[in-house]
Design a protein around this motif. Structure first.
Motif, PDB file in Angstrom:
ATOM      1  N   ARG A 116       0.827  -1.206   0.000  1.00 42.86           N
ATOM      2  CA  ARG A 116       0.000   0.000   0.000  1.00 42.86           C
ATOM      3  C   ARG A 116       0.866   1.261   0.000  1.00 42.86           C
ATOM      4  NH1 ARG A 116      -5.545  -1.062   2.520  1.00 42.86           N
ATOM      5  NH2 ARG A 116      -5.688  -3.320   2.429  1.00 42.86           N
ATOM      6  N   VAL A 117       1.952   1.232   0.750  1.00 42.62           N
ATOM      7  CA  VAL A 117       2.855   2.384   0.794  1.00 42.62           C
ATOM      8  C   VAL A 117       3.548   2.568  -0.555  1.00 42.62           C
ATOM      9  CG1 VAL A 117       4.975   3.271   1.847  1.00 42.62           C
ATOM     10  CG2 VAL A 117       3.187   2.300   3.287  1.00 42.62           C
ATOM     11  N   THR A 118       3.916   1.467  -1.204  1.00 39.86           N
ATOM     12  CA  THR A 118       4.564   1.557  -2.518  1.00 39.86           C
ATOM     13  C   THR A 118       3.615   2.150  -3.553  1.00 39.86           C
ATOM     14  OG1 THR A 118       5.980  -0.333  -2.004  1.00 39.86           O
ATOM     15  CG2 THR A 118       5.703   0.221  -4.330  1.00 39.86           C
ATOM     16  N   THR A 119       2.380   1.691  -3.569  1.00 30.55           N
ATOM     17  CA  THR A 119       1.397   2.232  -4.502  1.00 30.55           C
ATOM     18  C   THR A 119       1.161   3.721  -4.249  1.00 30.55           C
ATOM     19  OG1 THR A 119       0.309   0.095  -4.629  1.00 30.55           O
ATOM     20  CG2 THR A 119      -0.963   1.993  -5.370  1.00 30.55           C
ATOM     21  N   PHE A 120       1.009   4.072  -2.988  1.00 26.18           N
ATOM     22  CA  PHE A 120       0.804   5.467  -2.617  1.00 26.18           C
ATOM     23  C   PHE A 120       2.008   6.318  -3.023  1.00 26.18           C
ATOM     24  CE2 PHE A 120       0.743   8.817   0.773  1.00 26.18           C
ATOM     25  CZ  PHE A 120      -0.379   9.480   0.310  1.00 26.18           C
ATOM     26  N   SER A 121       3.203   5.784  -2.867  1.00 23.24           N
ATOM     27  CA  SER A 121       4.421   6.516  -3.211  1.00 23.24           C
ATOM     28  C   SER A 121       4.527   6.757  -4.710  1.00 23.24           C
ATOM     29  CB  SER A 121       5.647   5.759  -2.718  1.00 23.24           C
ATOM     30  OG  SER A 121       5.622   5.655  -1.322  1.00 23.24           O
ATOM     31  N   LEU A 122       4.154   5.777  -5.510  1.00 17.81           N
ATOM     32  CA  LEU A 122       4.207   5.957  -6.959  1.00 17.81           C
ATOM     33  C   LEU A 122       3.196   7.002  -7.424  1.00 17.81           C
ATOM     34  CD1 LEU A 122       4.687   2.260  -8.096  1.00 17.81           C
ATOM     35  CD2 LEU A 122       6.389   4.084  -8.062  1.00 17.81           C
TER      36      LEU A 122
END
Length: 134
Positions: A105-111
């Motif tokens: 979830r953090v990776t998706t949000f970061s992208l």
């Protein structure tokens, strides 16, 4: 002076959006079930943060004047630095303190944040290069 209005717009947009990103990525790291709330808060904050830069970009377009290419080197370097800084900051925040449960979830949000954060700086670069004399 006219080319620096684009630099100012890029700086305000980047730092404003990064503040909202930092606040909301911490919310996701603490409780991954609050991802939707964090996305909503982030997009509202990004819209608020981009309001003044958009006005500055429009003012810069209206007052666009032709300048020698040598005069856009330094402003372009500043904008590129802002792009690199925002990507570095976002991916550093993504990597620090993220557990395995919240990592996707953090990776998706970061992208998503990388794309939103760098929109105004790329527009600023475009208009910096459009203001050069042929």
């Amino acid at each position: 002076m006219g080319v620096y209005i684009f630099v100012l717009a890029a700086a305000i947009a980047v730092f404003g959006i990064l503040i909202f990103y930092k606040r909301n990525v911490e919310l996701i790291k603490e409780d991954p079930s609050k991802t939707e709330e964090a996305h909503k808060n982030f997009f509202i904050g990004a819209a608020i943060s981009e309001s003044i830069p958009l006005i500055l970009v429009i003012m810069g377009i209206v007052n666009l004047e032709q300048v020698p290419v040598e005069e856009i080197y330094f402003p372009a370097i500043i904008v590129v630095f802002l792009i690199v800084f925002s990507v570095f900051f976002i991916f550093l925040q993504r990597a620090v303190g993220t557990d395995e449960e919240s990592k996707p979830r953090v990776t998706t949000f970061s992208l998503i944040a990388v794309a939103v954060t760098n929109a105004i700086p790329f527009i600023a670069l475009l208009f910096l290069f459009m203001s050069t004399q042929a």
